[in-house]
Design a protein around this motif. Structure first.
Motif, PDB file in Angstrom:
ATOM      1  N   TYR A   1      -8.994  -0.554  -4.267  1.00 36.80           N
ATOM      2  CA  TYR A   1      -8.924  -1.543  -3.193  1.00 36.80           C
ATOM      3  C   TYR A   1      -8.604  -0.939  -1.829  1.00 36.80           C
ATOM      4  O   TYR A   1      -8.210  -1.661  -0.918  1.00 36.80           O
ATOM      5  N   GLY A   2      -8.757   0.377  -1.650  1.00 37.76           N
ATOM      6  CA  GLY A   2      -8.393   1.015  -0.396  1.00 37.76           C
ATOM      7  C   GLY A   2      -9.140   0.444   0.803  1.00 37.76           C
ATOM      8  O   GLY A   2      -8.539  -0.014   1.778  1.00 37.76           O
ATOM      9  N   ARG A   3     -10.480   0.464   0.745  1.00 37.59           N
ATOM     10  CA  ARG A   3     -11.267  -0.044   1.877  1.00 37.59           C
ATOM     11  C   ARG A   3     -11.097  -1.550   2.056  1.00 37.59           C
ATOM     12  O   ARG A   3     -11.062  -2.056   3.174  1.00 37.59           O
TER      13      ARG A   3
ATOM     14  N   GLY B   1      -4.162  -5.379  -5.516  1.00 41.79           N
ATOM     15  CA  GLY B   1      -5.054  -6.474  -5.892  1.00 41.79           C
ATOM     16  C   GLY B   1      -4.366  -7.819  -5.820  1.00 41.79           C
ATOM     17  O   GLY B   1      -4.918  -8.790  -5.275  1.00 41.79           O
ATOM     18  N   GLY B   2      -3.138  -7.880  -6.347  1.00 43.20           N
ATOM     19  CA  GLY B   2      -2.396  -9.138  -6.305  1.00 43.20           C
ATOM     20  C   GLY B   2      -2.065  -9.553  -4.892  1.00 43.20           C
ATOM     21  O   GLY B   2      -2.168 -10.732  -4.530  1.00 43.20           O
ATOM     22  N   ALA B   3      -1.667  -8.582  -4.047  1.00 42.79           N
ATOM     23  CA  ALA B   3      -1.333  -8.895  -2.656  1.00 42.79           C
ATOM     24  C   ALA B   3      -2.554  -9.410  -1.906  1.00 42.79           C
ATOM     25  O   ALA B   3      -2.466 -10.396  -1.150  1.00 42.79           O
TER      26      ALA B   3
ATOM     27  N   ARG C   1       0.827  -1.214   0.000  1.00 42.13           N
ATOM     28  CA  ARG C   1       0.000   0.000   0.000  1.00 42.13           C
ATOM     29  C   ARG C   1       0.863   1.266   0.000  1.00 42.13           C
ATOM     30  O   ARG C   1       0.490   2.280  -0.598  1.00 42.13           O
ATOM     31  N   ILE C   2       2.030   1.208   0.647  1.00 35.78           N
ATOM     32  CA  ILE C   2       2.887   2.400   0.736  1.00 35.78           C
ATOM     33  C   ILE C   2       3.705   2.600  -0.536  1.00 35.78           C
ATOM     34  O   ILE C   2       3.770   3.715  -1.085  1.00 35.78           O
ATOM     35  N   PHE C   3       4.331   1.527  -1.027  1.00 33.50           N
ATOM     36  CA  PHE C   3       5.311   1.665  -2.104  1.00 33.50           C
ATOM     37  C   PHE C   3       4.777   1.263  -3.486  1.00 33.50           C
ATOM     38  O   PHE C   3       5.247   1.778  -4.490  1.00 33.50           O
ATOM     39  N   ARG C   4       3.839   0.319  -3.562  1.00 33.85           N
ATOM     40  CA  ARG C   4       3.322  -0.142  -4.849  1.00 33.85           C
ATOM     41  C   ARG C   4       1.805  -0.337  -4.769  1.00 33.85           C
ATOM     42  O   ARG C   4       1.307  -1.457  -4.786  1.00 33.85           O
ATOM     43  N   PRO C   5       1.035   0.748  -4.665  1.00 35.55           N
ATOM     44  CA  PRO C   5      -0.426   0.606  -4.546  1.00 35.55           C
ATOM     45  C   PRO C   5      -1.058  -0.174  -5.697  1.00 35.55           C
ATOM     46  O   PRO C   5      -2.086  -0.832  -5.505  1.00 35.55           O
TER      47      PRO C   5
END
Length: 545
Positions: free
Chosen positions: A525-527, A413-415, A405-409
């Motif tokens: 995918y934030g929430r 989805g994949g994470a 979320r910090i470096f590769r938003p």
């Protein structure tokens, strides 16, 4: 845990390998081109069978390779996958293809001990077939069924769906009979098919090709014969019911070709699925009808597993006569199925209007967007305790999610998918077994209701969505969920504590739910990341309580 882990690992491996295999197929032009016999209208990658084989081989070799039957099965299956792949790439001659099939059958026979030497009560008591008959009959059966399933692979999801039902029945009967080796192989095959059919149901994005269809046919007949011929309680004629539909289809088509003076191996449109479409059924409707017929045969096999062999033989012959007679009549008279206005105009038209107006999807999606991650959080709060490796993996996943979320938003989805697919089986397992659930009886009932509501929302969201790409619900989804729930009837005492069927149903529903939700979120995918993080925090602290 081993049966469930086998199924889930095979499914996940197949799902991960399909995109890789598809890319390789496009690069090396291993695609199936449209023609007058085929129903697809664009080139489709056709080497999905490679992903299926690898998805099955890994869990089988890891957990079950010491068994002599399993080793022979893997060697024979590898021969067919290899020759099938070469055929998908370069179109082998029939003689070479048959050579590979006979070689695989010989391995199963002489190395794996798969041999038709018993016909049950059709022969005098304790009588067995002489080697002179048993050996060629076994070779003929294995080669014949391998080709029958290969020929049944004519519509999106058809061969896979038929074999999914077959392997579920074989797995059920194997565990019932105490044959764990065959049961685990059958579960691996069911997991592979489930993963593959996410990409192969109409409209398919990949085909299994000859490598896949031969692999399925060889696996089905080898497991069915290996189970029933070595069992003291199961009827040796059960493979007639389990495998009888594709075999009947192949024999009928060959008879038609011979009566017309053509080669029995020539191509035409006389298969059952072709005939159903000629009668007026649409593509998915034809597949669904064949699923239902195969399901009835499988259920009949399970119910008659201890019955007289004569009853099974007479029943199958009667079924074959009715089916062959009906399609002969339809071909002769040009019979078509009448479509009623109440279905095509009122119901289908009404559903299209609901989708166009969008009110239903907006209301359902609000519930769905909250309900799916909430159910994951509740599932993580449910277990009394989890094993050490889960308590260690949870903070690692939490760190992974934070770093992404910090470096590769863009990788969120994949994470999330990796976390969900690895986390869900263990969370459900720990809540259903071991120290059990911290919910009371009322809480467990509400928990089950949440799954029921989610199962109903999945097809609503998927069918009424206006998006043109991404995860789509298919008629197969309901069939798979029903199969998962049906496994709860397994009477094997050693499996009862694991509540295998209910666990599989919950896992599948959560998988489907997240796939549909992520497709609808379209990269926002934030929430969802926040909900996933909350679930991981709950899991980290579970052993502290």
């Amino acid at each position: 845990m081993l049966p469930l882990a086998t199924l889930i690992l095979a499914m996940l491996l197949t799902v991960m390998l399909i995109p890789v295999v598809s890319a390789l197929a496009v690069r090396f032009h291993a695609v199936d081109m449209p023609n007058e016999r085929k129903v697809h209208l664009r080139p489709i990658p056709r080497i999905g069978g490679v992903a299926m084989a690898l998805g099955a081989f890994v869990p089988i070799m890891v957990w079950n390779f010491a068994d002599g039957f399993v080793r022979a099965y893997l060697i024979g299956a590898s021969i067919l996958v290899a020759t099938g792949l070469v055929d998908d790439l370069y179109e082998l001659s029939p003689r070479v293809k048959f050579g590979g099939q006979f070689a695989a059958a010989a391995v199963a026979l002489f190395m794996g001990g798969v041999k038709i030497d018993s016909l049950g009560t059709l022969l005098p008591e304790s009588a067995v077939l002489p080697e002179l008959i048993a050996i060629p009959l076994t070779i003929l059966a294995i080669v014949g069924v391998t080709n029958a399933v290969n020929m049944a692979d004519g519509l999106d999801g058809l061969a896979g769906g038929i074999c999914l039902l077959i392997f579920c029945a074989i797995g059920y009967l194997a565990f019932l009979d105490g044959n764990v080796s065959i049961g685990l192989v059958a579960l691996a095959m069911a997991g592979v098919i489930f993963g593959f059919l996410r990409f192969n149901t109409h409209p398919a994005s990949i085909f299994m090709g000859d490598a896949g269809s031969q692999f399925l046919g060889f696996s089905a007949v080898t497991l069915a014969l290996g189970l029933t011929q070595k069992s003291d309680s199961l009827s040796p004629l059960l493979p007639l019911l389990l495998l009888g539909l594709p075999v009947l289809d192949t024999l009928t088509v060959m008879a038609i070709r011979a009566s017309q003076g053509r080669s029995i191996f020539s191509a035409d449109k006389n298969h059952i699925h072709h005939s159903l479409m000629q009668m007026g059924l649409r593509h998915p409707e034809s597949v669904l009808v064949i699923y239902v017929v195969q399901a009835l045969l499988v259920l009949t096999a399970v119910m008659l597993r201890f019955q007289s062999d004569v009853i099974i033989l007479v029943g199958y012959l009667g079924f074959s006569a009715v089916v062959a007679g009906f399609f002969a009549y339809a071909r002769r008279t040009g019979f078509t199925i009448r479509r009623f206005d109440i279905l095509d105009v009122v119901i289908v038209g009404g559903l299209r209007r609901v989708r166009r107006e969008g009110g239903v999807i907006r209301l359902a999606f609000r519930c769905f967007e909250l309900g799916v991650p909430a159910l994951l959080l509740v599932s993580c709060l449910r277990p009394v305790r989890v094993t050490e490796y889960v308590s260690v993996a949870a903070p690692a996943f939490l760190l992974l999610l934070a770093l992404v979320r910090i470096f590769r938003p863009a990788w969120s989805g994949g994470a999330i998918r990796v976390i969900i697919y690895l986390l869900v089986p263990f969370v459900v397992y720990h809540g259903d077994t071991g120290a059990g659930s911290r919910f009371g009886s009322m809480g467990e009932r509400l928990y089950g209701v949440m799954f029921g509501i989610l199962a109903l929302l999945i097809p609503v969201i998927s069918k009424f969505s206006r998006r043109s790409e991404g995860f789509r619900s298919t008629p197969l989804d309901l069939l798979v969920i029903m199969l998962a729930v049906a496994v709860t009837g397994l009477p094997v005492q050693s499996l009862q504590p694991y509540r295998l069927g209910l666990m599989a149903a919950k896992i599948i529903i959560l998988y489907f739910g997240f796939e549909v939700l992520m497709a609808e979120l379209r990269g926002k995918y934030g929430r969802l990341s926040g909900w996933t993080a909350a679930a991981l925090v709950a899991l980290v602290t579970i052993n502290w309580r």
